[in-house]
Motif scaffolding. Structure first.
Motif, short mmCIF file in Angstrom:
data_model
loop_
_atom_site.label_atom_id
_atom_site.label_comp_id
_atom_site.label_asym_id
_atom_site.label_seq_id
_atom_site.Cartn_x
_atom_site.Cartn_y
_atom_site.Cartn_z
N UNK A 106 -2.64 65.42 -35.38
CA UNK A 106 -2.93 64.25 -36.19
C UNK A 106 -3.93 63.37 -35.44
N UNK A 107 -4.77 62.65 -36.18
CA UNK A 107 -5.83 61.83 -35.58
C UNK A 107 -5.77 60.43 -36.16
N UNK A 108 -5.85 59.42 -35.30
CA UNK A 108 -5.93 58.02 -35.71
C UNK A 108 -7.27 57.47 -35.25
N UNK A 109 -7.95 56.75 -36.13
CA UNK A 109 -9.23 56.13 -35.80
C UNK A 109 -9.06 54.62 -35.75
N UNK A 110 -9.62 54.00 -34.72
CA UNK A 110 -9.51 52.54 -34.57
C UNK A 110 -10.61 52.06 -33.62
N UNK A 111 -10.77 50.75 -33.55
CA UNK A 111 -11.66 50.18 -32.55
C UNK A 111 -10.97 50.21 -31.19
N UNK A 112 -11.70 49.82 -30.16
CA UNK A 112 -11.20 49.97 -28.79
C UNK A 112 -9.86 49.28 -28.59
N UNK A 113 -9.73 48.04 -29.02
CA UNK A 113 -8.48 47.31 -28.80
C UNK A 113 -7.32 48.00 -29.51
N UNK A 114 -7.58 48.53 -30.71
CA UNK A 114 -6.55 49.22 -31.46
C UNK A 114 -6.11 50.50 -30.77
N UNK A 115 -7.07 51.23 -30.21
CA UNK A 115 -6.74 52.46 -29.50
C UNK A 115 -5.90 52.18 -28.25
N UNK A 116 -6.25 51.13 -27.54
CA UNK A 116 -5.47 50.77 -26.35
C UNK A 116 -4.04 50.42 -26.73
N UNK A 123 2.14 55.58 -29.63
CA UNK A 123 1.98 56.11 -30.99
C UNK A 123 0.98 57.26 -31.02
N UNK A 124 0.16 57.36 -29.99
CA UNK A 124 -0.73 58.50 -29.81
C UNK A 124 -0.58 59.01 -28.39
N UNK A 125 -0.92 60.28 -28.18
CA UNK A 125 -0.76 60.90 -26.86
C UNK A 125 -1.99 60.72 -25.99
N UNK A 126 -3.16 60.71 -26.61
CA UNK A 126 -4.41 60.53 -25.87
C UNK A 126 -5.45 59.94 -26.82
N UNK A 127 -6.52 59.38 -26.24
CA UNK A 127 -7.54 58.74 -27.07
C UNK A 127 -8.91 58.86 -26.42
N UNK A 128 -9.92 58.98 -27.27
CA UNK A 128 -11.31 58.91 -26.82
C UNK A 128 -11.72 57.45 -26.85
N UNK A 129 -12.16 56.92 -25.71
CA UNK A 129 -12.52 55.52 -25.57
C UNK A 129 -13.97 55.39 -25.09
N UNK A 130 -14.46 54.15 -24.97
CA UNK A 130 -15.82 53.93 -24.47
C UNK A 130 -15.86 52.60 -23.72
N UNK A 131 -16.87 52.45 -22.88
CA UNK A 131 -17.15 51.16 -22.27
C UNK A 131 -18.61 51.11 -21.81
N UNK A 132 -19.06 49.90 -21.43
CA UNK A 132 -20.39 49.70 -20.86
C UNK A 132 -20.25 49.24 -19.42
N UNK A 133 -21.34 49.26 -18.69
CA UNK A 133 -21.29 49.00 -17.25
C UNK A 133 -20.83 47.57 -16.93
#
Length: 291
Positions: A106-116, A123-133
């Motif tokens: 199953x896949x959940x899509x959200x913005x960064x704060x939601x994924x964290x 509620x999820x086992x792992x997530x693809x995240x992003x950040x800037x320097x």
């Protein structure tokens, strides 16, 4: 009794002791002893029936655990953000499904704060995240692994003076009007930092609520836009994508899971596939229009 002792590598006396211990625990005889040997009592036959059922269930459990260990069964709950979900993630999902058809994904899509938040509440086992320097993700309790760098591109209309170029310097864009993302989107800060580093302030003509809207306004000639490469999986025919020679910051795409929770076999399998997709597919997104 002798045959049972041989099969179990016990002495007949040891088997007899275990039977008597069982009878003492049950308060019933399981064997009727007589001069010609022993027979099962009603209680003994009931015990044998249930033991056979237990053995079958243990065998089924062992098989299921082996399937989980081999990533042939189990569940995986994955989180993603929109641009990754629209670009690279579908390749990972189809690859995972073909290799691990018995796993429920199953896949959940959200913005960064939601994924964290989804990670911290498990509620999820792992997530693809992003950040800037300038805002590196330093979240307590998470284990993070980088997947790829997502460079920033310039999108101009097909009729723009720069449309025929492969790349452009940020300093050449000082007189341009800009289209950016609304609601304090991170790409708005990318635009501000990039232009300020080149010595000028950007003039914003439109704030879009998604990247397709931004492309439409670029195509209409309202301005130019900075866009992460992963957001260019669907490029309009009436816009062109240019490189910036590394003058604009890239964002870091990462895979994260709870640090106190080792990845399951299916999680390890998905990590391997995501790394492969990032390595092989990341350079293909948007490259039809940008070097």
């Amino acid at each position: 009794m002798t045959a049972a002792a041989e099969q179990l590598a016990y002495t007949p006396s040891a088997v007899s002791q275990q039977i008597r211990k069982l009878e003492a625990e049950l308060g019933l005889q399981v064997l009727a002893r007589h001069a010609k040997g022993v027979d099962l009592t009603d209680a003994g036959r009931a015990v044998v029936e249930h033991v056979a059922g237990i053995e079958r269930r243990l065998a089924a459990l062992h098989e299921q655990l082996e399937d989980i260990r081999g990533a042939r069964a189990g569940t995986l709950r994955l989180g993603t953000f929109p641009t990754f979900g629209a670009s690279l993630l579908p390749f990972a999902i189809t690859g995972f499904a073909s290799r691990h058809p018995g796993v429920s994904l199953s896949v959940r899509s959200a913005r960064l704060s939601g994924l964290l938040e989804l990670l911290h509440t498990r509620e999820i086992d792992m997530a693809v995240l992003w950040d800037y320097e300038w805002s590196r993700l330093d979240e307590a309790g998470l284990s993070v692994r980088e997947l790829l760098a997502d460079p920033t591109r310039l999108v101009v209309s097909a009729a723009h003076r720069l449309a025929g170029q492969d790349s452009v310097g940020v300093g050449e864009l000082a007189r341009e009007r800009w289209i950016t993302r609304a609601d304090h989107h991170p790409v708005a800060e990318v635009l501000l930092r990039t232009c300020q580093a080149a010595g000028y302030e950007p003039v914003v003509s439109f704030e879009a609520h998604d990247y397709q809207e931004a492309q439409a306004m670029v195509a209409a000639g309202l301005g130019v836009a900075l866009v992460p490469q992963l957001a260019l999986s669907g490029v309009r025919e009436d816009v062109r994508v240019l490189g910036l020679g590394g003058e604009a910051p890239s964002r870091r795409i990462m895979l994260a899971h709870s640090a106190d929770r080792a990845p399951s076999p299916v999680g390890t399998a998905m990590t391997k596939i995501l790394r492969q997709v990032a390595r092989e597919g990341g350079r293909d997104i948007g490259t039809a229009a940008a070097p």
